[in-house]
Write an enzyme that holds these catalytic residues in place. Structure first.
Site, PDB file in Angstrom:
ATOM      1  N   HIS A 244       0.818  -1.226   0.000  1.00 44.44           N
ATOM      2  CA  HIS A 244       0.000   0.000   0.000  1.00 44.44           C
ATOM      3  C   HIS A 244       0.845   1.267   0.000  1.00 44.44           C
ATOM      4  O   HIS A 244       0.347   2.335  -0.321  1.00 44.44           O
ATOM      5  CB  HIS A 244      -1.050  -0.006   1.126  1.00 44.44           C
TER       6      HIS A 244
ATOM      7  N   SER B   1       4.365   2.470   7.851  1.00 40.95           N
ATOM      8  CA  SER B   1       4.050   1.330   6.983  1.00 40.95           C
ATOM      9  C   SER B   1       5.251   0.869   6.181  1.00 40.95           C
ATOM     10  O   SER B   1       5.924   1.676   5.546  1.00 40.95           O
ATOM     11  CB  SER B   1       2.949   1.712   5.994  1.00 40.95           C
TER      12      SER B   1
END
Lengths: 473, 493
Positions: free
Chosen positions: B71, B181
């Protein structure tokens, strides 16, 4: 027009206590509640109220305007499709001092008076113009009939669940919906009331007839050219579907046909005809309210370049003819508890137990089956849909506790067309086991027939069940 | 008492020096990733979509590759990576991306990026309650950040990137914030996870998730052949066999073993091999308990985890009981489950056909999110596409998603959200079939929709006459994009 206090009363208070069945626990009812309305007196010592008022009624009562006298009452006739009910007092003398109202029609622009009652019994008449006469959906959602709409600033008064509407001292309808924000009143009008009364005068009550055609407009000139309608011709509705075994299907009408006129009345491209009283109005009023069950209507039908005359013998549609019934009122829900598995028939009444926004909250697969039942069940010979609502856990249902809202297709290999098939299916257990099949996961489960019988009294005791089945209504 | 004191001091000294040493070392293995994205607009599918940006953390996994979350680098148009103590911005590209487990591997154009970097070793699954450290570049500052926490839970969880995949996931209570992330989570100098999800403060406190090493290893092994084949799936539903009558009916002893097959997807690997009603007794020799769990490497895990560890061209051996007879069958994983319609889609330009101002698009999660369909049937076709096997009749569910108003289509707006069934009597199963039908030249195009409705009729001459004016009026760049089918994966090539 002010109402004189000396005049004999033309309206009466109607108090109704209702107690609906709980479709999620179908062996019992929900808590009772009482609603109060003002009913219109009709000739023959009859009282007209809405059907919604008396649905699942356990106790009805007529009460004089100022509250001094009361008598129990009973239902003479009720029609949930048109939202009307006719009552009579158990004491025949009670309404002697009341005078009946005459029925009359109203037109857009007329001034209507909505009647409420003060605690003293004096009539509070609120006036307002009638703004609309149109065909609209009625509360059961399955029928559309004529409504009058009027705007009037009603004050809050007791007994207002439904209210009589008058014009020049005559009854034009009953207010069944009122929106405080817009002051809009929705009225079940005289033509519908007259149809109901005429029908109710003879047994059995039949209802508002239909053709069983589903149709759509022909506004698009491309559709008209494709179908082959002459450019000089205007109007007509395109038949998109025929309900199974419906009057129109039996008469030979097919999808793709264009209905040009009904009983000599030309049908325009949106499905309207010109009504002598109301002007442009949906053909539904012509078929359902200007005619009765069993009448034959001549229709001009266009198909593949030719116009033919077709005779359709219209009929009312019994609520039992639906695979998934739109309402179950005044009838207890059928159920059968198999060892703890609560089996029922799917109805929209069951889905409505999930609340006001049941269409979003009820199990989506069941909502889908209900909404599209007319095209999903065309080929099936399916009577009703049997569902497993929930499981009342018992030793014999160990491992099945989480199962709920599943369509049951077979028991012991026997296809279930209705809940009434369950006993004969159970008689065919093999090796002392019942095989229950669903149309989705877990697909197949088994129950020990002997264990179920042995546990029955413990089941009843444990869950305090008044009964373990109800197969008739 | 007195002789314990110096030991304590020594331990403390060693501890602090290790703490100080770690950040210096770790800097050699980290990268800050900046992604310039372009996300398509499903409402105006002929345009490329809005550009945007984002960022995250990456870490050196081998001598010439960085690992991060999918992502962080999805829908990328331009990627740059930076490392500590180096002013340069290096251009990077995606080498492999796995949307079904939110991992990606990056290459860097300039090989000198990897000079003086140190690949991190990959460890095992950390113990519950043990301490882990999260390294990355989250919000709250510009430079390297370290947060620390303990392992709270090891569980199977939905990975929100695709929203339809679930894998092993480790919950930790270290703060994981936007920007973290893709970053490594370390214990004793080894990577025990990749930070990837968290909860906002209003939902839960101190809850962060990392992708554990079995998933990381699975991804790295899958791409060894140069292609990411995706996770394999048994594509069958099972029901626990806890009820004695059920067990008796299926001829099973009372031994707490076996689950019943309750569904077999016709498009899945087990179709034709396993049947509804079969009882699975063991998978690859591992006994299956009546609640569906198997013992794998000392842990009780769901049966699905065995399939989790497989790769394309692998197989599982199932010992089953069918109508009372024991059999052994093999389920071969020749491809990943072909229907990903319900998953969030990335790196894809929306496919569509614009015809007569009518915009037809195949139903997908991305489409549904863009339009918020109200129609009950369209919702049903989305939600139950797989469980009710609607893909049999409609491998692509073609929806009339919008109408660009024109005199040609002004009476057709009530068809919106309808699902196309056939055109001129030909059943339409995919967008390509629809394009082929619309390429023909009949006098009328008669489009039937699912459910009872009048047909949508378009006159060919009128469509042709309207084409240019609709294009001009709505600034339409192209009339259709048939792309690669979003539905079925190309068979692994």
């Amino acid at each position: 027009m002010p109402v004189k206090a000396e005049d004999a009363p033309r309206v009466v208070r109607v108090n109704v206590t209702n107690q609906a069945w709980d479709f999620t626990r179908p062996w019992g009812k929900r808590a009772p509640f009482t609603r109060r309305a003002v009913g219109a007196i009709l000739p023959g010592k009859r009282v007209l109220v809405s059907a919604e008022l008396v649905g699942n009624a356990t106790y009805l009562e007529l009460e004089s305007g100022e509250g001094a006298n009361r008598t129990p009452a009973s239902i003479v006739a009720v029609d949930y499709d048109s939202n009307l009910a006719l009552l009579k007092g158990d004491d025949d003398e009670f309404l002697t001092s009341f005078k009946p109202l005459e029925l009359t029609e109203a037109k857009v622009g007329d001034t209507l008076a909505i009647w409420q009652l003060e605690t003293t019994g004096v009539v509070l008449a609120t006036q307002g113009p009638m703004t609309t006469a149109e065909v609209a959906r009625y509360p059961t959602d399955e029928s559309s009939l004529l409504v009058y709409r009027a705007t009037a600033a009603l004050q809050f008064r007791d007994s207002s669940f439904n209210l009589p509407v008058l014009k020049d001292g005559k009854l034009v309808g009953l207010v069944v919906r009122y929106d405080n924000a817009s002051n809009g009143a929705e009225i079940v009008p005289t033509p519908v009331i007259e149809h109901f009364l005429k029908d109710a005068a003879q047994q059995p009550y039949e209802g508002f007839p239909r053709t069983g055609m589903v149709f759509s407009n022909t506004r698009d000139p491309q559709l008209r050219r494709f179908v082959g309608l002459d450019a000089k011709q205007s109007g007509g509705v395109y038949v998109t579907d025929l309900l199974k075994n419906s009057p129109a299907e039996k008469a030979g009408i097919k999808p793709g046909d264009v209905i040009l006129s009904i009983d000599g009345n030309a049908v325009d491209q949106d499905g309207n005809y010109v009504d002598p009283t109301y002007g442009k109005l949906s053909l539904i009023h012509l078929v359902s309210t200007r005619h009765f069950d069993g009448d034959t209507l001549k229709m001009k039908v266009f198909r593949k370049g030719e116009t033919r005359e077709v005779e359709v013998k219209i009929a009312y549609r019994d609520v039992g003819s639906y695979v998934i019934e739109p309402y179950v009122i005044d009838r207890p829900p059928k159920f059968f508890i198999l060892g703890g598995l609560v089996l029922q028939e799917l109805s929209r009444q069951y889905l409505k137990e999930f609340g006001r926004d049941w269409e979003k909250r009820a199990p989506p697969e069941l909502v889908y089956l209900d909404r599209y039942q007319s095209d999903l069940f065309k080929k099936d010979e399916r009577g009703k849909i049997v569902i497993l609502g929930r499981v009342l856990p018992m030793p014999s249902t160990l491992g099945y506790e989480e199962l709920r809202h599943l369509v049951v297709t077979k028991i012991n290999g026997f296809a279930l067309l209705s809940l009434n098939d369950v006993p004969s299916a159970l008689a065919q257990a093999e090796n002392g086991l019942h095989k229950v099949e669903f149309d989705t996961d877990p697909r197949i489960i088994y129950l020990d027939a002997g264990a179920i019988s042995a546990e029955e009294s413990a089941l009843v005791r444990n869950y305090r069940l008044p009964a373990t089945q109800r197969l008739s209504e | 008492m007195s002789h314990r004191f110096p030991l304590l001091l020594l331990a403390l000294a060693l501890f602090t020096s290790e703490l100080q040493a770690q950040p210096l070392e770790i800097r050699k293995s980290l990268a800050r990733i900046t992604n310039t994205t372009q996300e398509p607009n499903y409402r105006i599918p002929w345009l490329p979509g809005a550009t945007g940006g984002g960022g995250g953390t990456g870490w050196v996994v081998s001598k010439d590759r960085l690992m991060t979350n999918a992502h962080v680098v999805s829908n990328a148009r331009f990627l740059t990576v930076e490392k500590e103590n180096d002013p340069k911005k290096y251009i990077a590209t995606v080498d492999h991306i796995a949307h079904d487990c939110d991992l990606a591997l990056l290459k860097v154009d300039d090989p000198s990026f990897f000079k003086n970097t140190k690949p991190l070793a990959i460890g095992g699954i950390p113990e519950l309650e043990s301490t882990v450290s999260v390294f990355g570049y989250p919000i709250g500052g510009e430079r390297l950040s370290v947060t620390q926490g303990i392992v709270s839970r090891v569980d199977f969880r939905t990975y929100s990137h695709s929203i339809v995949d679930s894998h092993l996931s480790i919950q930790i209570d270290a703060a994981i914030n936007p920007g973290n992330s893709g970053g490594p989570v370390l214990q004793n100098g080894k990577v025990v996870g990749v930070a990837f999800q968290g909860y906002t403060g209003d939902v839960a406190q101190n809850v962060g998730y990392m992708i554990p090493t079995p998933v990381i290893r699975h991804f790295l092994k899958d791409i060894e052949d140069g292609h990411y084949d995706r996770y394999m799936d048994l594509s069958l539903g099972t029901f626990p066999l806890l009820n004695p009558a059920q067990r008796k009916a299926l001829a099973l002893p009372d031994d707490d073993r076996g689950v019943m097959v309750s569904s077999v997807l016709s498009a899945g690997s087990a179709a034709g091999v396993v049947e509804v009603g079969d009882v699975i007794l063991s998978i690859d020799g591992l006994p299956v308990a009546s609640d569906g769990m198997v013992e794998l490497e000392g842990e009780r895990v769901q049966m699905a985890e065995v399939a989790e560890r497989k790769f394309r061209r692998d197989a599982v051996r199932l010992e089953i009981l069918r109508a009372g007879h024991r059999k052994t069958v093999q389920v071969k994983f020749d491809r990943a489950f072909p229907y990903t319609m319900q998953a969030n889609a990335y790196e894809q330009q929306p496919t569509f056909i614009l015809f007569g101002g009518l915009l037809f698009q195949p139903l997908s999660r991305n489409l549904a999110a863009a339009y918020q369909f109200q129609n009950l049937r369209t919702d049903y076709y989305f939600d139950f596409f797989i469980t009710r096997e609607l893909y049999d009749e409609h491998p692509e569910v073609i929806v009339l998603s919008s109408v660009l108003p024109d005199a040609l289509n002004t009476y057709l707006t009530d068809f919106r959200e309808g699902i196309v069934e056939s055109i001129n009597g030909t059943k339409i199963r995919t967008l390509k079939e629809m394009a082929a039908e619309l390429a023909k030249t009949p006098e009328f195009y008669v489009i039937e929709f699912v459910g009872a409705n009048r047909p949508l009729v378009l006159e060919r001459k009128a469509v042709e006459a309207a084409r240019e004016r609709i294009r001009k009026r709505y600034n339409v760049v192209e009339d259709q994009n048939l792309g690669e089918p979003a539905v079925a994966d190309a068979a692994g090539q």
